[in-house]
Design a protein around this motif. Structure first.
Motif, PDB file in Angstrom:
ATOM      1  N   ARG A  90      -2.347  -2.251   9.714  1.00 14.51           N
ATOM      2  CA  ARG A  90      -1.834  -2.812  10.965  1.00 14.51           C
ATOM      3  C   ARG A  90      -2.922  -3.549  11.722  1.00 14.51           C
ATOM      4  O   ARG A  90      -2.658  -4.425  12.516  1.00 14.51           O
ATOM      5  N   SER A  91      -4.160  -3.154  11.486  1.00 16.74           N
ATOM      6  CA  SER A  91      -5.254  -3.935  12.054  1.00 16.74           C
ATOM      7  C   SER A  91      -6.426  -3.873  11.095  1.00 16.74           C
ATOM      8  O   SER A  91      -6.571  -2.934  10.313  1.00 16.74           O
ATOM      9  N   TYR A  94      -6.936 -14.129   7.992  1.00 11.42           N
ATOM     10  CA  TYR A  94      -5.793 -14.339   8.884  1.00 11.42           C
ATOM     11  C   TYR A  94      -4.536 -14.687   8.093  1.00 11.42           C
ATOM     12  O   TYR A  94      -3.462 -14.114   8.285  1.00 11.42           O
ATOM     13  N   LEU A 125      -3.236 -11.718   5.957  1.00  2.85           N
ATOM     14  CA  LEU A 125      -2.598 -10.674   6.772  1.00  2.85           C
ATOM     15  C   LEU A 125      -1.199 -11.098   7.189  1.00  2.85           C
ATOM     16  O   LEU A 125      -0.258 -10.303   7.180  1.00  2.85           O
ATOM     17  N   LEU A 126      -1.085 -12.374   7.525  1.00  2.86           N
ATOM     18  CA  LEU A 126       0.209 -12.891   7.950  1.00  2.86           C
ATOM     19  C   LEU A 126       1.206 -12.862   6.807  1.00  2.86           C
ATOM     20  O   LEU A 126       2.381 -12.532   6.967  1.00  2.86           O
ATOM     21  N   GLU A 171       3.302  -9.748   6.212  1.00  5.29           N
ATOM     22  CA  GLU A 171       4.416  -9.379   7.099  1.00  5.29           C
ATOM     23  C   GLU A 171       5.503 -10.440   7.054  1.00  5.29           C
ATOM     24  O   GLU A 171       5.347 -11.488   6.457  1.00  5.29           O
ATOM     25  N   THR A 192       5.824 -11.643  13.115  1.00  4.19           N
ATOM     26  CA  THR A 192       4.529 -11.032  13.409  1.00  4.19           C
ATOM     27  C   THR A 192       3.503 -12.060  13.848  1.00  4.19           C
ATOM     28  O   THR A 192       3.408 -13.135  13.263  1.00  4.19           O
ATOM     29  N   LYS A 193       2.806 -11.735  14.885  1.00  9.64           N
ATOM     30  CA  LYS A 193       1.675 -12.567  15.281  1.00  9.64           C
ATOM     31  C   LYS A 193       0.422 -11.770  14.962  1.00  9.64           C
ATOM     32  O   LYS A 193       0.443 -10.539  14.960  1.00  9.64           O
ATOM     33  N   ILE A 194      -0.642 -12.512  14.750  1.00 10.88           N
ATOM     34  CA  ILE A 194      -1.916 -11.811  14.560  1.00 10.88           C
ATOM     35  C   ILE A 194      -2.840 -12.167  15.705  1.00 10.88           C
ATOM     36  O   ILE A 194      -3.121 -13.333  15.952  1.00 10.88           O
ATOM     37  N   LYS A 201      -2.168  -6.872  14.141  1.00 11.16           N
ATOM     38  CA  LYS A 201      -0.812  -7.382  13.941  1.00 11.16           C
ATOM     39  C   LYS A 201       0.072  -6.915  15.089  1.00 11.16           C
ATOM     40  O   LYS A 201       0.054  -5.743  15.454  1.00 11.16           O
ATOM     41  N   GLU A 202       0.832  -7.833  15.632  1.00 12.57           N
ATOM     42  CA  GLU A 202       1.747  -7.466  16.716  1.00 12.57           C
ATOM     43  C   GLU A 202       3.134  -7.972  16.410  1.00 12.57           C
ATOM     44  O   GLU A 202       3.299  -9.068  15.890  1.00 12.57           O
ATOM     45  N   GLU A 203       4.105  -7.147  16.780  1.00 14.56           N
ATOM     46  CA  GLU A 203       5.491  -7.601  16.622  1.00 14.56           C
ATOM     47  C   GLU A 203       5.744  -8.693  17.638  1.00 14.56           C
ATOM     48  O   GLU A 203       5.621  -8.471  18.835  1.00 14.56           O
TER      49      GLU A 203
END
Lengths: 155, 542
Positions: B466-467, B487, B490-491, B494, B499-501, B536-538
Motif C-alpha cells: 500500500r505504500s 510510480y 505501483l499504479l 491497482e 487509485t492515485k499515488i 497509494k490512495e483511493e
C-alpha cells in the motif's frame, strides 16, 4: 478550572515565594519536608538569598512545565534554556552550588557541576583577559628562571 | 613538548615551569581558587565530570596547596599505560598517586589499572599498590593485564581482595583469582557486577563465586579456560549472564528467577555443538543471543525450546546443515537469524512474532526492535554472499506461508543483487503479488540505475504494497528514472482509475508526518540517506 496547590517558601531575606506544589517538590529536600508535614504555613530556607532562590525556582518551573516527551523540539528547547541558565556570572554559579546542594535537585546540580568541569577543561571568554595578564607575569618569571637555569649549567 | 605524555619525576626546573604556564593558560587562576574553596566532596564530584588524564591531575595539583590536597584525595584512580612515555614513569606514577591517596585512609571509588607487564618488578609495584587500596576498600576495581611473553605467569590478586565488602564491581582480565578463594570466606556482600576475561576458572570456582555474591546482577565470563559447565543454583538477583568460550562447553544449568538476558558465544575452532541447557526455571528469560553451532542431533525447535519464555532471539549459527528451519515458540516477538547455509524451507509457528530478520542486520537493529512497542509484523532482509538461498521466489513462498507480515524491508547491496533478482524464477512460481502495508527498499549507491529498476520491478512482482519507500544515499532528484518507473509500476498494480499515488519526498512538509506514521510500520534501521515514499490512495474515478 483546576485548583493547584501552592507552597510558600520563606528565605534568608525574609521574602516569601509562592510556587505551585508540583514545582516546589522538584527539590528533594522540600519534597521530604512536605511529606514529613513540616510545611503547614511556609517552608523556611534561611540560608538561601532571594536572588538564588528565584533562579532555582525559575529552573524548576521550566523543567516541570516542559512535557517529558522525546520530541526533538522540547529537548532542544530545554537544552538551550539550560545553556543560558548557566551563563550566569561566576559568583551566582558558586552560590547556586551550595543552595542546590542543600535543596537536593539532582538534575540542576549535575548541570552546574558539568559547567564548572568545563571551566576547568577550557577557558571562557571572560577569563582570557585575566589570563593574558597572568601569563605575562608568569612569562617574565619563566624567562628569569630559564636564565638562572642556563647560568647554573654554565652555558 | 607533548604535555600529554607525563613524566612526573623530571626534576628539570624548566619543565616544571612549562607545566605551570600551561596550567595557568588553561584556566583562570581566580576561578580555580574559588573552586578549591568549595567543600571537598563537591570538588571531587565536579572532577568526576572531567577527563582526568594523569597530566590534567598533575597540572591541577601544582596550582596551590589546596589543589594538591584535593587531587591527592580524589577517590578515582585510573591508570592506563598509554598516557605515559616510558614504562618506568608509569609505574612510578602509579605508586606515587596510590600512596598519596591511601595516606588519607579513604575508600577509593575506583581503581582501574590497565597495562602490559614486562618484568616481575612491575608486578611488585602493582601488588604493593593493590594491597594499599584494598586495605581501605574500593568500590570499583578493574585490573587488565597483558604480558610480554607467554611464559609469564598470570598475576595473582592478593587474598585481601576477598574481604572487601564494599566492592560493587570487579573486572579482571589476564590475571588470576586469589589463591585462598576456595578456602577463605568470600565477603562480596555488595558485589553487583563481575567480569572475568582470560582468568583461569573451573566449574566449582564459578558456582562457588556466584553463590558467594548474593547481590550479583551481571556476570560476564570470557575466554576463561578450564571450565566445562556453568551451574548456578537458586540465585535471586542474577539478571544478565554472558559466557564466551573457546574450549568446548558441555552444560549450562541456571536457576535464577530474575535472569532476563543470556548471551552465549562459542569461539571454539572446532564446532562441537551447543551446550546442553537447562534454564526452565528462569521465567523472566526473555532475551537470548547465541553465536555458535548446533549439533546434528539437535533441531532448531529443540534448541529454542530450551528457552520457553523467550521473546527476543538473536541466532548466528555457524554450521547447521539442514534445509528446513522449523521453529515453534508462542512467546517469540523478535527474531534475528544468520546462518551459513541457506534454508530451502522456513516454517515459523510464532503467533506473536512482530519482527523477523533473515539474513539478519545489525545487533543495534535488534535493540531497537526489542524496545519498539508498536511494531507491526515486519520482516527485514539483508541478503549477503552466504545466503544465496533466500532469493525472491523463496521470499514469496515464505510470505505466503507465514501470512502475517505486513511490512517488508529489503536491503540489498550491489554485489548480491544479481543473484537475488531472478525475475523468471519468480514468475515461474505463479503466485500473485503478496499484499503488504508497506515495503522499504534500500538502493545501493554503487549500482547503475538500470539495476535499481530491475530490482524494483522484481520486488513489485513479488508483493503489492500500500505504500513503498525507497532509500538511497544518492538524492532522488538524480534518480528520476527509478522514481518514474516505481510510480508507474505501483499504479499498474491497482485499478488505474481508482487509485492515485501520492509521492512524499523529504523536502515536503508532509514528509515528517508520514515518517511518523510509518514508525510503527518500518524498522528504524540507521536513518541514513534520502527517502522518497509512494502512498497509494483511493481516489475518485476520472
Amino acid at each position: 478550572m483546576s485548583f493547584s496547590k501552592t507552597i510558600m517558601l520563606r528565605n534568608y531575606d525574609g521574602e516569601t515565594f509562592v510556587v505551585d506544589e508540583v514545582v516546589a517538590v522538584e527539590p528533594q529536600t522540600i519534597e521530604h519536608m512536605i511529606e514529613d508535614g513540616c510545611a503547614n504555613t511556609s517552608i523556611p530556607l534561611p540560608n538561601i538569598t532571594s536572588k538564588i532562590l528565584s533562579k532555582v525556582i525559575e529552573h524548576c518551573k521550566k523543567h516541570v512545565e516542559t512535557p517529558n516527551s522525546n520530541e526533538k523540539d522540547a529537548k532542544a528547547d530545554l537544552k538551550s534554556f539550560d545553556f543560558d541558565f548557566v551563563k550566569a556570572d561566576q559568583g551566582t554559579l558558586f552560590d547556586l552550588i551550595l543552595a542546590v546542594n542543600y535543596l537536593n535537585i539532582k538534575g540542576l546540580l549535575d548541570l552546574i557541576y558539568q559547567t564548572i568541569a568545563d571551566m576547568i577543561k577550557g577557558k571562557t571568554p571572560e577569563e582570557e583577559e585575566e589570563m593574558r595578564r597572568v601569563n605575562a607575569w608568569v612569562f617574565s618569571c619563566f624567562v628569569g628562571v630559564t636564565c638562572l637555569y642556563f647560568k647554573s649549567k654554565k652555558i | 613538548m607533548n604535555i600529554n605524555y607525563f613524566n612526573p619525576f623530571h626534576v628539570d626546573i624548566v619543565y616544571s615551569m612549562v607545566i605551570l604556564l600551561e596550567t595557568l593558560a588553561a584556566t583562570g587562576i581566580r576561578e580555580m581558587d574559588r573552586i578549591s574553596q568549595l567543600p571537598e566532596s563537591t570538588v571531587h564530584h565536579i572532577l568526576s565530570f572531567c577527563n582526568n588524564t594523569p597530566a590534567d591531575l598533575v597540572r591541577m595539583s601544582v596550582l596551590s596547596k589546596s589543589w594538591f590536597n584535593l587531587t591527592a584525595s580524589f577517590p578515582s584512580l585510573d591508570f592506563n599505560i598509554r598516557y605515559f612515555r616510558t614504562r618506568e614513569s608509569f609505574f612510578k606514577y602509579v605508586e606515587y598517586a596510590t600512596s598519596r591517596f591511601c595516606h588519607h585512609n579513604l575508600t577509593a571509588h575506583k581503581f582501574l589499572l590497565c597495562t602490559r607487564i614486562q618484568e616481575s618488578a612491575e608486578l611488585d609495584v602493582v601488588n604493593r599498590c593493590l594491597e594499599l587500596v584494598l586495605k581501605n576498600g574500593v568500590r570499583e576495581l578493574m585490573i587488565s593485564f597483558t604480558y610480554s611473553s607467554l611464559d609469564f605467569p598470570k598475576y595473582r590478586l592478593p587474598n585481601m581482595l576477598l574481604s572487601v565488602s564494599v566492592l560493587e564491581s570487579l573486572t579482571m582480565r589476564g590475571c588470576d583469582l586469589p589463591s585462598s578463594l576456595m578456602l577463605d570466606a568470600i565477603n562480596f556482600t555488595s558485589l553487583i557486577q563481575l567480569k572475568l576475561f582470560m582468568v583461569p576458572l573451573n566449574d566449582e570456582v564459578i558456582t562457588y563465586l556466584v553463590a558467594s555474591c548474593p547481590l550479583l546482577q551481571v556476570l560476564d565470563i570470557g575466554i576463561c579456560s578450564g571450565f566445562k559447565k556453568v551451574c548456578v543454583f537458586g540465585h535471586q538477583n542474577l539478571q544478565e549472564l554472558r559466557i564466551t568460550y573457546d574450549t568446548p562447553l558441555e552444560r549450562i544449568y541456571i536457576e535464577a528467577p530474575n535472569l532476563s538476558s543470556l548471551r552465549i558465544e562459542d569461539e571454539d575452532e572446532y564446532y562441537t555443538g551447543a551446550p546442553r541447557m537447562n534454564l526452565a526455571s528462569c521465567k523472566n528469560l526473555t532475551t537470548v543471543s547465541y553465536f555458535g553451532c548446533l549439533s546434528p542431533y539437535l533441531s532448531f525447535t529443540d534448541f529454542v525450546s530450551s528457552f520457553p519464555f523467550v521473546e527476543n532471539l538473536y541466532l548466528v549459527i555457524n554450521n547447521y546443515n539442514c534445509n528446513t528451519l522449523k521453529l515453534s515458540s508462542p512467546s517469540l516477538r523478535t527474531f534475528m537469524l544468520h546462518s551459513m547455509c541457506g534454508f530451502e524451507d522456513i516454517e515459523l509457528s510464532t503467533p506473536n512474532l512482530v519482527f523477523f530478520s533473515y539474513p539478519c542486520g545489525s545487533y543495534s537493529t535488534w535493540r531497537m526492535a526489542m524496545h519498539s512497542t508498536h511494531l507491526k509484523a515486519s520482516m527485514q532482509s539483508y541478503p549477503n554472499g552466504y545466503t544465496s538461498g533466500l532469493c525472491f521466489q523463496k521470499l514469496r513462498r515464505l510470505l505466503d506461508k507465514q501470512n502475517g507480515f505486513k511490512v517488508l524491508n529489503l536491503y540489498i547491496n550491489a554485489f548480491h543483487s544479481q543473484t537475488f533478482t531472478e525475475l523468471e524464477k519468480l514468475k515461474a512460481i505463479e503466485l500473485p503479488p503478496y499484499e503488504l502495508e508497506h515495503v522499504e527498499l534500500k538502493l545501493d549507491a554503487g549500482e547503475e540505475s538500470s539495476a535499481h529498476v530491475a530490482f524494483v520491478n522484481t520486488v513489485l512482482w513479488c508483493c503489492r504494497p500500500r505504500s513503498l519507500t525507497l532509500r538511497s544515499s544518492v538524492p532522488f532528484e538524480e534518480q528520476s528514472d527509478v522514481v518514474e518507473f516505481t510510480y508507474k509500476k505501483l499504479l499498474e498494480q491497482e485499478d488505474q482509475g481508482h487509485t492515485k499515488i501520492q509521492i512524499v519526498s523529504p523536502s515536503s512538509s508532509e514528509a515528517q508526518k508520514h515518517l511518523m506514521d510509518l514508525k510503527s510500520l518500518s524498522m528504524a534501521s540507521p536513518r541514513e540517506g534520502k527517502t522518497i515514499s509512494f502512498i497509494k490512495e483511493e481516489g475518485t474515478p476520472f
